[in-house]
Design an enzyme around this catalytic site. Structure first.
Site, PDB file in Angstrom:
ATOM      1  N   GLU A   1       0.388  -2.580  -9.367  1.00 58.69           N
ATOM      2  CA  GLU A   1       0.087  -3.622  -9.195  1.00 58.69           C
ATOM      3  C   GLU A   1       1.520  -4.447  -8.801  1.00 58.69           C
ATOM      4  O   GLU A   1       1.644  -4.491  -7.384  1.00 58.69           O
ATOM      5  CB  GLU A   1      -0.960  -4.264  -9.887  1.00 58.69           C
ATOM      6  CG  GLU A   1      -2.549  -3.900  -8.986  1.00 58.69           C
ATOM      7  CD  GLU A   1      -2.522  -4.073  -7.627  1.00 58.69           C
ATOM      8  OE1 GLU A   1      -2.097  -4.503  -6.709  1.00 58.69           O
ATOM      9  OE2 GLU A   1      -3.269  -2.473  -6.897  1.00 58.69           O
TER      10      GLU A   1
ATOM     11  N   GLU B   1       1.052  -1.114   0.182  1.00 58.13           N
ATOM     12  CA  GLU B   1       0.288  -0.183   0.114  1.00 58.13           C
ATOM     13  C   GLU B   1       0.608   1.146   0.028  1.00 58.13           C
ATOM     14  O   GLU B   1       0.571   2.018  -0.476  1.00 58.13           O
ATOM     15  CB  GLU B   1      -0.686   0.030   0.766  1.00 58.13           C
ATOM     16  CG  GLU B   1      -2.299  -1.173   1.540  1.00 58.13           C
ATOM     17  CD  GLU B   1      -2.753  -1.240   0.511  1.00 58.13           C
ATOM     18  OE1 GLU B   1      -2.945  -0.223  -0.779  1.00 58.13           O
ATOM     19  OE2 GLU B   1      -3.302  -2.428  -0.282  1.00 58.13           O
TER      20      GLU B   1
ATOM     21  N   HIS C   1      -5.433  -7.009 -10.776  1.00 60.43           N
ATOM     22  CA  HIS C   1      -4.470  -7.691 -10.460  1.00 60.43           C
ATOM     23  C   HIS C   1      -4.954  -9.109 -10.825  1.00 60.43           C
ATOM     24  O   HIS C   1      -3.825  -9.478  -9.772  1.00 60.43           O
ATOM     25  CB  HIS C   1      -5.287  -7.874  -9.039  1.00 60.43           C
ATOM     26  CG  HIS C   1      -5.810  -6.129  -8.514  1.00 60.43           C
ATOM     27  ND1 HIS C   1      -6.701  -5.262  -8.602  1.00 60.43           N
ATOM     28  CD2 HIS C   1      -5.555  -6.285  -7.107  1.00 60.43           C
ATOM     29  CE1 HIS C   1      -7.003  -4.548  -7.859  1.00 60.43           C
ATOM     30  NE2 HIS C   1      -5.759  -4.859  -6.647  1.00 60.43           N
TER      31      HIS C   1
ATOM     32  N   ASP D   1       9.913 -15.092   1.566  1.00 59.55           N
ATOM     33  CA  ASP D   1       9.027 -16.185   1.405  1.00 59.55           C
ATOM     34  C   ASP D   1       8.677 -15.351  -0.165  1.00 59.55           C
ATOM     35  O   ASP D   1       8.980 -14.072  -0.226  1.00 59.55           O
ATOM     36  CB  ASP D   1       8.016 -17.205   1.817  1.00 59.55           C
ATOM     37  CG  ASP D   1       7.065 -15.534   2.042  1.00 59.55           C
ATOM     38  OD1 ASP D   1       6.660 -15.079   1.435  1.00 59.55           O
ATOM     39  OD2 ASP D   1       6.932 -16.260   3.507  1.00 59.55           O
TER      40      ASP D   1
END
EC number: 3.4.24.28
Length: 521
Positions: free
Chosen positions: A388, A365, A449, A402
């Protein structure tokens, strides 16, 4: 770094055709931007690359002397927006192309100058063959355009509030390119508010007729659904302040003076940012404060990451306050950058736990804020997918345990997305599988997305070849120095290659190129 007097001429081939012979590069015909078209083309032979002085006047003289490359003299149609000098001592002149003095929406041209005052790259959208005038005239005032935009989104200015943030509503006159290649005057209206619900509207209003050409709520999300469980309960250090006889979540420890402030909305969706989280002691231990503790702690780490690695002071690099509000709504399945601050829902218990509990989501964000203030990638189609992706990539750089994004807050599945294996979460990992989705809310504005999986996989390939230390510098330089609002996947590839060459030389640049070749670009 092998730059010399080599010029990388970046032009949008959809706006002008170049008679430059390059392997594997063809100019597009007409005015429709192709999804897989680059605007970062290379050219070795130029009339002159050395500037008489590193300033706007000299840059425009350079452009004029190389008018044969640009199919005309672009210097008369460029308005300087800003000039900056980066850590390498390179200068970057960012221009807005104009029609009759009016900036063309979502278009920029950047001229890059090395330490020897040689132009080594130019990229962006020149619109050099555009008409001298727009097809319409300005008959609507900016005040009227703002009122029409509010009407279009079904809101009254008195019915919305931006909380403690400044009123950032504005109407800017822009030239808009139409499908037939002509240009119309329109107001690019921005309306931001945080109650009764967060919104970051962009509305295009025709400057002659007042008709609505486009409207889009650009509140940017890390996820569309969520869940809610208790937070981890770990004990973490907090930077707080003492005010009015109590301790509050206001971080005043940053050497730049930038404040990080965390609020509690107490499950409301109004009166943002909410109530400043407080305690009578130096400890914040109640169950209702845990989401705020995570938000405050994680955002402090994200700020430190950007400052320690890039000397970036807040999302806008101007030291603006960084505000978070937790407990937004009831079972709200989202985290979002609203254009001025971050909000975190608690989730519904089925998919997400409270979304402030994830470091990589917080970094995601915050990076939307950085992107907004730099490349300002438009939130649709390939630029939106890059928007994104860069947020996901910097989410990873902040949390390198990870390759997953959002693994600490998901309940019904392991994570939200994966850089190493995008297909695990129904994203393409190769351009051959790019999904042409409608540019609507239902179509996720062209799949921002979804198609982000392709550049995410390229980032994974890059990081495994070069490591985190080099890769993060390359990605930051590309985002803040080379990308423009309309950049495509090909543009991102070229920007990252150039950034690698700037910082580390041709060998590492070739590795970045290979990383993107591997995903079909």
């Amino acid at each position: 770094m092998g730059l010399g007097k080599k010029l990388s001429v970046a032009v949008a081939a959809s706006f002008m055709s170049l008679s430059i012979s390059l392997p594997g590069v063809q100019a597009a015909e007409g005015h429709q931007l192709k999804e897989n078209q680059t605007n970062f083309l290379s050219k070795n032979a130029i009339a002159q690359s050395e500037l008489s002085a590193p300033n706007d006047k000299a840059v425009k003289q350079f452009l004029k002397k190389n008018s044969n490359i640009f199919k005309g003299d672009p210097s008369k149609r460029l308005k300087l927006v800003e000039s900056t000098t980066d850590a390498l001592g390179y200068k970057h002149f960012r221009y807005a192309p104009v029609v009759n003095g009016v900036p063309i929406k979502d278009s920029q041209v950047i001229v890059h100058v090395d330490k020897s005052d040689n132009v080594y790259a130019v990229n962006g959208e020149l619109h050099n063959q555009s008409a001298a005038k727009t097809d319409n005239s300005q008959k609507v005032s900016s005040e009227k355009a703002l009122a029409l935009a509010f009407k279009a989104i079904g809101k009254s200015p008195d019915a919305v509030s931006n909380g403690a943030a400044k009123n950032s509503n504005k109407a800017e006159l822009k030239a808009i390119e139409t499908k037939d290649g002509s240009y119309r005057l329109a107001y690019d209206v921005t309306i931001r508010y945080v109650e009764p619900e967060p919104a970051n509207w962009e509305v295009l209003v025709d400057a002659e007729t007042g008709s609505i050409l486009k409207q889009q709520n650009k509140v940017e999300h890390a996820a569309a659904t969520g869940s809610g469980t208790t937070l981890k309960g770990a004990t973490v250090p907090l930077n707080i302040s003492y005010e009015g006889g109590k301790y509050v979540l206001r971080d005043l420890s940053k050497p730049t003076g930038t404040q990080i402030i965390t609020y509690d909305l107490q499950n409301r969706q109004s009166r943002l940012p909410g109530t400043l989280v407080s305690s009578t002691t130096k400890t914040f231990t109640s169950s209702s404060q845990r989401a705020a503790v995570d938000a405050h702690y994680n955002l402090g780490k994200v700020y430190d990451y950007f400052y320690s690695n890039f000397k970036r002071n807040s999302y806008d690099n101007k030291g603006s306050k960084i505000v978070s509000s937790v407990h937004y709504g009831t079972q709200y399945n989202n985290a979002a950058w609203t254009g001025d601050q971050m909000i975190y829902g608690d989730g519904d218990g089925s998919f997400f736990s409270p979304l402030s509990g994830s470091l990589d989501v917080t970094a995601h964000e915050m990076t939307h804020g950085v992107t907004q203030e730099t490349a300002n990638l438009i939130y649709e189609n390939q630029p939106g997918a890059l928007n994104e992706s860069f947020s996901d990539v910097f989410g990873y750089f902040n949390d390198t345990e990870d390759w997953d994004i959002g693994e600490d807050i998901t309940v019904s599945q392991p994570a939200l997305r994966s850089l190493s294996n995008p297909t695990k979460y129904n994203q393409p990992d190769n351009y051959a599988n790019y999904r042409n989705l409608p540019n609507t809310d239902e179509g996720d504005y062209g799949g921002v997305h979804t198609n982000s999986g392709i550049p995410n996989k390229a980032a994974y390939n890059t990081i495994t070849k070069l490591g985190v230390s080099k890769s993060q510098q390359i990605y930051y330089r590309a985002l803040t120095t080379y990308l423009t609002p309309s950049s495509t996947f090909k543009d991102a590839k070229a920007a990252l290659i150039q950034s690698a060459r700037d910082l580390y030389g041709s060998t590492d640049a070739a590795k970045v190129e290979a990383a993107w070749n591997a995903v079909g670009l």
